[in-house]
Write a protein that holds these residues in place. Structure first.
Motif, PDB file in Angstrom:
ATOM      1  N   LEU A 172       0.821  -1.208   0.000  1.00 26.33           N
ATOM      2  CA  LEU A 172       0.000   0.000   0.000  1.00 26.33           C
ATOM      3  C   LEU A 172       0.853   1.256   0.000  1.00 26.33           C
ATOM      4  N   PHE A 175       1.768   1.886  -3.534  1.00 22.99           N
ATOM      5  CA  PHE A 175       0.571   2.440  -4.128  1.00 22.99           C
ATOM      6  C   PHE A 175       0.477   3.954  -3.858  1.00 22.99           C
ATOM      7  N   PHE A 179       0.704   7.357  -6.377  1.00 19.58           N
ATOM      8  CA  PHE A 179      -0.225   8.482  -6.420  1.00 19.58           C
ATOM      9  C   PHE A 179       0.516   9.805  -6.269  1.00 19.58           C
ATOM     10  N   VAL A 223      -4.449  12.392  -2.067  1.00 24.29           N
ATOM     11  CA  VAL A 223      -4.654  10.957  -1.858  1.00 24.29           C
ATOM     12  C   VAL A 223      -3.375  10.325  -1.311  1.00 24.29           C
ATOM     13  N   PHE A 227      -2.894   8.499   2.380  1.00 20.12           N
ATOM     14  CA  PHE A 227      -2.345   7.204   2.752  1.00 20.12           C
ATOM     15  C   PHE A 227      -1.324   7.352   3.866  1.00 20.12           C
ATOM     16  N   PRO A 233     -10.652   7.479   3.850  1.00 17.42           N
ATOM     17  CA  PRO A 233     -10.670   6.023   3.646  1.00 17.42           C
ATOM     18  C   PRO A 233      -9.344   5.431   3.168  1.00 17.42           C
ATOM     19  N   PHE A 234      -8.257   6.086   3.386  1.00 14.55           N
ATOM     20  CA  PHE A 234      -6.973   5.518   2.956  1.00 14.55           C
ATOM     21  C   PHE A 234      -6.217   4.916   4.142  1.00 14.55           C
ATOM     22  N   MET A 236      -6.749   1.919   5.596  1.00 13.94           N
ATOM     23  CA  MET A 236      -7.043   0.516   5.906  1.00 13.94           C
ATOM     24  C   MET A 236      -5.805  -0.323   6.166  1.00 13.94           C
TER      25      MET A 236
ATOM     26  N   VAL B 613      -7.191  -1.643  -1.446  1.00 20.39           N
ATOM     27  CA  VAL B 613      -6.893  -0.868  -2.655  1.00 20.39           C
ATOM     28  C   VAL B 613      -8.183  -0.542  -3.395  1.00 20.39           C
ATOM     29  N   VAL B 615     -11.149  -0.066  -2.137  1.00 22.15           N
ATOM     30  CA  VAL B 615     -11.813   1.047  -1.462  1.00 22.15           C
ATOM     31  C   VAL B 615     -11.141   2.358  -1.846  1.00 22.15           C
ATOM     32  N   ALA B 616      -9.805   2.362  -1.789  1.00 15.99           N
ATOM     33  CA  ALA B 616      -9.085   3.600  -2.081  1.00 15.99           C
ATOM     34  C   ALA B 616      -9.354   4.058  -3.505  1.00 15.99           C
ATOM     35  N   ILE B 617      -9.321   3.106  -4.438  1.00 23.14           N
ATOM     36  CA  ILE B 617      -9.520   3.480  -5.833  1.00 23.14           C
ATOM     37  C   ILE B 617     -10.916   4.057  -6.043  1.00 23.14           C
TER      38      ILE B 617
END
Lengths: 508, 634
Positions: A172, A175, A179, A223, A227, A233-234, A236, B613, B615-617
């Motif tokens: 993540l 990821f 971004f 975004v 994270f 919601p980033f 998780m 991922v 959810v994030a997307i």
């Protein structure tokens, strides 16, 4: 003192703390090559790392009190009180985490001296992240911090949870970096620069406020930072990673990593795109509200204290985002104040877990602390102060911090968000107070249940100092509030060096 | 920071420190606890004396405070000290009386299981009152005002394991609370209307720039608090019940702390009150009625502490009358002398109570009261002062009060105030004669009269050291009642120039009238109670209707029970039902919903990176759509 960052010496002085820490880490890496599987050497390396952090802290303190002013053109590194303040907080967090690790690594059989080197390198990354005035410096700092943290999370590789945490964090994190990097590229495309000051100037002079490419880049940046600060919601990845990583690493990530990412986010928003406040503030508003609500609600359901604290740290990211929404200097000052005490109380709460838990602390629940007040009255009192401060109980620094965030939000017209924050804090009482209740009101299962909990003498002093600070600044905050305001003043327009000369040609 | 500010801080810090030390560390070491408390109050006393010596300039109030919490667009929360003659004089009175009471208590409370806790609370009381007196800021004043209430609650209910003190403490707290609501509203309204909270600024702004109706309204609301704390008008009935606390506590409560707080507040904010003449007129009448009513109650009471309690109410009314008539110096002078002689009276009555194990005057009379030398001297000297016999302190201050009233109010009010002075002399000497000159009553009967006579904690033998600890403060205060009266000039020069609308004093104009009335009162008391073969029954007691009316607080308690208390209980029952069914149900529902919400949310957290991922997307996609719609992207 005036610094010219175009010259080598000026740049060296401006980057002195980072340089010291990086060199220290390299030297330790060489030493570490000969000291594997030796607990005593490991311990020694821990203390030497702590000394390095101390020296870097002194350098920061010197720079802060010397009030360096920029001469000539601004470059890629910021020289302002905000940077020193955040650096100091990061170093405090790192020092605390190293102290926690010293006994922990031996107990858990993690005899890997590179652990400390990675912690130092991660700290360097955080400081670069917090002090970068250029998106590339930010990104370099972020990667240095992240890569070190991936390894740290999985350093106890024989434990499945630790390995899983590292992998999830890495996936993540990659990821998020993607971004972020894409966002940087788009922003560069729109403004022709990666320097925050230039971007701000370009947005103003070329009237880029509605430029699609800039907006898309900003969205991707948000975004990416979302994270890194674990905003809903980033968020998780956060519970799994915090839960699986060794507890001192968790404390380090929850406090220092988050502090650095937040500082970078503030810097980008207030230096590069203050004119787009109307565009980004609703996004931050929603991130803050969702983070506070979700973090607190889910924390209610956690049995494991470590996981509960992970969600609590998510909730606190929401409070910090609330300070950011207004985009004002008052908000930044509130942010600094809260960040300092958030760091102290979060690591403090994790510290108690470190001393109580075994085997990664996954299994420590509130009931496992039952009767701690009888056998370890001081440790229980310390935990109580940390938890009350996290809750925002009057008389603790956490209360003043929250109060300051609330007044800054209300003062800028975000009353609804302030209301959400208060209500979310009420929910948080539902998971902090049961821990206190267990410690003080439930009997021990048997007389020996806490017999193996012992706090080293040095840590007793540190924990006492933290508790005293939480109470003293909760009762007498005005001096520190002034410091926080001074720290945030770097974002005032008149403090920023004029950048009209030397602007690259606008892209067409 | 100057020496005076340091002294003011030391005066407050010492009792606070002592309180904390005693309550946290010294609960099991009574002697050390008492020593700590006494040492702390000695520090306060010395600091206050230094302040009185240093802060001598009238008309100037120096404020030094530090901003504790800045508030955006508001006055902020500041804490500091105010130094002017009023504050420092009051601080000295508070420290002196508290110190005397503490020394006395080492004898009176000896052997009590809660000895250390008692001294902790006394130190708390001293700190709260000193903080109130030296507060530079309305909010700070409010904080200490409430702390004074708390400390008196803790001390009145000190023997909380028995029913009566617990009930009395509750009553005191709730009744003063009724007034405190008004006080809180008044303070908030004032700060909101003026935008400042520092007392001199408030006074300056209130008398010049405040909007028309604010000042009378605020004055009225603040007076609600005063009426509660100083036991006036409809809210006085807590004070006689407060006698259930230990006797030294009564001495403290009735002289320099608690009840004095209300009077002090009026003096502190006097320019504000003076700007609302209508409200002051109301206060004058309320105080007058209270003074006469409580005097009649004192005429039929048989419990020595109750007599003293009613006399306190009555004397507080005189102070408030002087303030309402516009004279800070007279009111405050009476407050000071009253603090001295009322503490003296309570402490000497404590000696008798300790000796006879009873509060009932008739029973005390049966226990050879004359053997208690210090008690006799204290009771007589205090009574002479209370009755207003020349040259005792009470005479001078009461003359000043009556003189100040003669200046500004005339006619009926003044005549009734003089009548009150005569009644005071009557009931005071009724008490003296009943206590000291009685024949031995039959013990059994006395028991029946005074069921509450068995004061706890006094069973053990009374040692000589305890005797001395109780005698010395009494003798010192007795000497003080002879001295304090001559300080009238001191008060007039220090306090009256601070208020330009204050006129000169004509002490002695009505002095002959007052002395004649006092003499008449004492003579009547002698005839009815003192002389050999007296019936020992007062004129009011012979009429059963009057006796029960006066003895029952003019039926006010019954009235409250039948109305306000009943309504409140009905309301609380309704609130309880509402709480249990409606609110608890709702909050249980909310809590359940919260927990379930958390559970559902944590289901999303299934541990799979792919889900995270995803959810994030989807959020990023939503963000993109949102940006497009708000006009960012084409």
């Amino acid at each position: 003192m005036s610094l010219d960052l175009q010259k080598g010496l000026g740049l060296l002085i401006a980057l002195l703390p980072e340089t010291i820490l990086a060199v220290w880490a390299m030297a330790l890496l060489l030493v570490a090559a000969w000291t594997h599987k030796d607990p005593r050497a490991l311990r020694r390396i821990g203390w030497v790392s702590l000394a390095g952090i101390g020296v870097a802290f002194l350098a920061v303190a010197w720079l802060w009190t010397a009030h360096p002013r920029l001469e000539g053109l601004p470059t890629s590194v910021a020289v302002d009180p905000f940077r020193w303040a955040v650096d100091a907080i990061i170093l405090l967090g790192a020092g605390f985490a190293v102290l926690l690790s010293i006994g922990y690594l031996e107990r858990e059989g993690i005899l890997i001296p590179e652990y400390y080197v990675l912690m130092l390198l991660a700290t360097v990354g955080m400081m670069l992240l917090a002090g970068g005035e250029d998106l590339f410096v930010l990104f370099l700092g972020l990667e240095l911090m992240s890569v070190s943290s991936y390894v740290l999370a999985g350093i106890d590789r024989r434990r499945e949870a630790s390995a899983e945490a590292a992998l999830k964090y890495f996936l993540l994190g990659a990821f998020a970096s993607a971004f972020l990097l894409y966002g940087i590229a788009l922003v560069y495309g729109a403004t022709g620069s990666t320097k925050l000051g230039f971007i701000g100037f370009q947005v103003q002079s070329l009237q880029l406020a509605t430029h699609p490419m800039l907006l898309a880049g900003l969205a991707l940046l948000l975004v990416g930072f979302g994270f890194k600060v674990a905003a809903v919601p980033f968020h998780m990845w956060t519970p799994d990673v915090y839960d699986g990583a060794p507890t001192p690493v968790t404390a380090f990530m929850a406090a220092a990593t988050k502090a650095a990412a937040f500082a970078a986010l503030i810097r980008v928003l207030l230096r590069a795109v203050p004119l787009l406040h109307d565009t980004w503030s609703p996004v931050v508003w929603w991130l803050a509200a969702a983070t506070m609500v979700v973090g607190n609600l889910v924390a209610l359901n956690q049995k494991s204290l470590k996981r509960m604290l992970a969600y609590s740290s998510i909730a606190h990211a929401g409070y910090l985002l609330t300070a950011l929404v207004s985009g004002s200097v008052g908000g930044a000052a509130a942010f600094l104040y809260y960040l300092l005490f958030y760091t102290l109380m979060t690591i403090g709460a994790f510290a108690v877990l470190v001393y109580k838990g075994r085997d990664g602390e996954r299994t420590v629940t509130a009931d496992d602390l039952a009767g701690l007040a009888e056998s370890h009255p001081w440790l229980a009192l310390f935990m109580t102060i940390c938890l009350l401060s996290l809750l925002g109980f009057p008389g603790t620094a956490g209360f003043i911090g929250k109060w300051y965030i609330l007044t800054s939000a209300i003062g800028s017209g975000y009353a609804l968000l302030a209301t959400i924050m208060v209500l979310a804090s009420v929910v948080s009482a539902g998971y902090y107070l049961p821990v206190i209740m267990a410690m003080y009101m439930k009997p021990r299962l048997h007389a020996e249940v806490h017999a193996d909990v012992s706090v080293p003498r040095v840590m007793r002093g540190v924990l006492t100092a933290v508790a005293v600070a939480l109470v003293v600044f909760g009762v007498w905050p005005s001096g520190l509030l002034k410091t926080a305001r001074a720290g945030a003043r770097g974002f005032l327009p008149d403090e920023v060096v004029p950048i009209s000369q030397g602007v690259p040609a606008a892209p067409k | 920071m100057t020496g005076t500010v340091l002294a003011a801080l030391a005066a407050q810090a010492a009792p606070l420190l002592a309180c904390a030390l005693i309550l946290i560390f010294l609960r099991g070491r009574p002697r050390v606890a008492a020593g700590t408390a006494i040492a702390a109050l000695t520090v306060s006393f010395a600091a206050a004396a230094f302040l009185v010596w240093q802060v001598a300039v009238p008309n100037t109030a120096s404020v030094s405070q530090t901003l504790w919490l800045p508030v955006q667009g508001g006055a902020g929360l500041a804490f500091g000290v105010i130094l002017d003659p009023l504050a420092v004089t009051m601080a000295l009175v508070v420290a002196a009386i508290t110190l005397a009471v503490m020394v006395y208590s080492t004898g009176y409370m000896r052997g009590d299981p809660g000895f250390a806790r008692y001294f902790g609370f006394l130190a708390l009381f001293g700190w709260a009152m000193l903080g109130l007196v030296l507060a530079s800021n309305l909010l700070q004043l409010l904080v200490f005002w409430e702390l004074v209430g708390l400390a008196s609650f803790l001390l009145i209910g000190f023997w909380f394991e028995r029913e009566a003190p617990a009930a009395a403490a509750r009553k005191a707290f709730l009744m003063t609370r009724v007034g405190d609501v008004g006080f809180l509203l008044g303070v908030l309204l004032l700060i909101r209307a003026l935008g400042v909270a520092t007392i001199p600024d408030v006074l300056a702004a209130a008398t010049s720039s405040a909007p028309g109706f604010t000042v009378p309204l605020v004055a009225f609301l603040l007076l609600m608090g005063v009426v509660g704390k100083s036991a006036q008008g409809p809210l006085f009935t807590w004070l006689p019940d407060a006698m259930e606390g230990p006797t030294p506590v009564s001495a403290l409560l009735h002289s320099a702390t608690m009840v004095a707080a209300g009077v002090f507040l009026v003096a502190r904010l006097h320019p504000l009150f003076a700007a609302a003449p209508g409200v002051m007129q109301g206060l004058l009448w309320l105080a007058l009625v209270t003074a006469l009513a409580s005097a009649t109650m004192a005429m039929v009471a048989n419990d020595i502490k109750r007599v003293l309690a009613y006399s306190s109410i009555s004397q507080l009314s005189y102070m408030l009358m002087a303030l309402a008539a516009g004279s800070v110096a007279a009111g405050f002078f009476h407050l000071t002398t009253h603090a001295g002689f009322k503490a003296l009276l309570f402490l000497s009555s404590g000696i008798f109570i300790h000796h006879a194990h009873s509060n009932d005057m008739r029973e005390i009379a049966g226990h050879e009261p004359l053997s208690q030398k210090a008690g006799v001297i204290g009771l007589v000297a205090g009574s002479l002062a209370l009755a207003g016999v020349i040259p005792f302190a009470g005479y001078f201050s009461k003359e000043m009060v009556l003189g100040a009233m003669g200046e500004r109010v005339g006619g009926v009010v003044l005549a009734l105030a003089y009548l009150g002075a005569g009644l005071t002399a009557y009931y005071t000497f009724r008490m003296v004669f009943l206590t000291l000159r009685g024949q031995t009553p039959r013990r059994q009967e006395a028991r029946d009269i005074a069921p509450a006579a068995h004061v706890a904690g006094h069973e053990e033998h009374f040692s000589a050291a305890a005797h001395a600890a109780m005698a010395w403060p009494v003798l010192a205060l007795a000497a003080l009642t002879l001295v304090l009266g001559y300080l009238g000039g001191f008060f007039a020069t220090r306090l009256s120039p601070a208020l330009p609308h204050e006129g000169p004093f004509h002490v002695g104009g009505g002095a002959l009238v007052a002395l004649a009335l006092v003499a008449a009162g004492i003579a009547l008391a002698w005839y009815e109670f003192g002389r050999a073969g007296a019936l020992r029954l007062g004129f009011a007691e012979r009429v059963p209707a009057l006796k029960s009316f006066f003895g029952d607080n003019w039926y006010l308690d019954r009235l409250y029970k039948a109305t306000v208390i009943r309504w409140t209980l009905a309301l609380s029952r309704a609130a309880k039902w509402n709480d249990h069914t409606v609110l608890d149900g709702a909050s249980d529902g909310v809590a359940q919903g919260t927990v379930w919400g958390g559970r559902i949310l944590s289901m999303v957290q299934n541990g799979f990176v792919q889900a995270y991922v995803a959810v994030a997307i989807s959020v990023v996609a939503a963000l993109g759509i949102w940006l497009t719609r708000t006009g960012g992207l084409p």
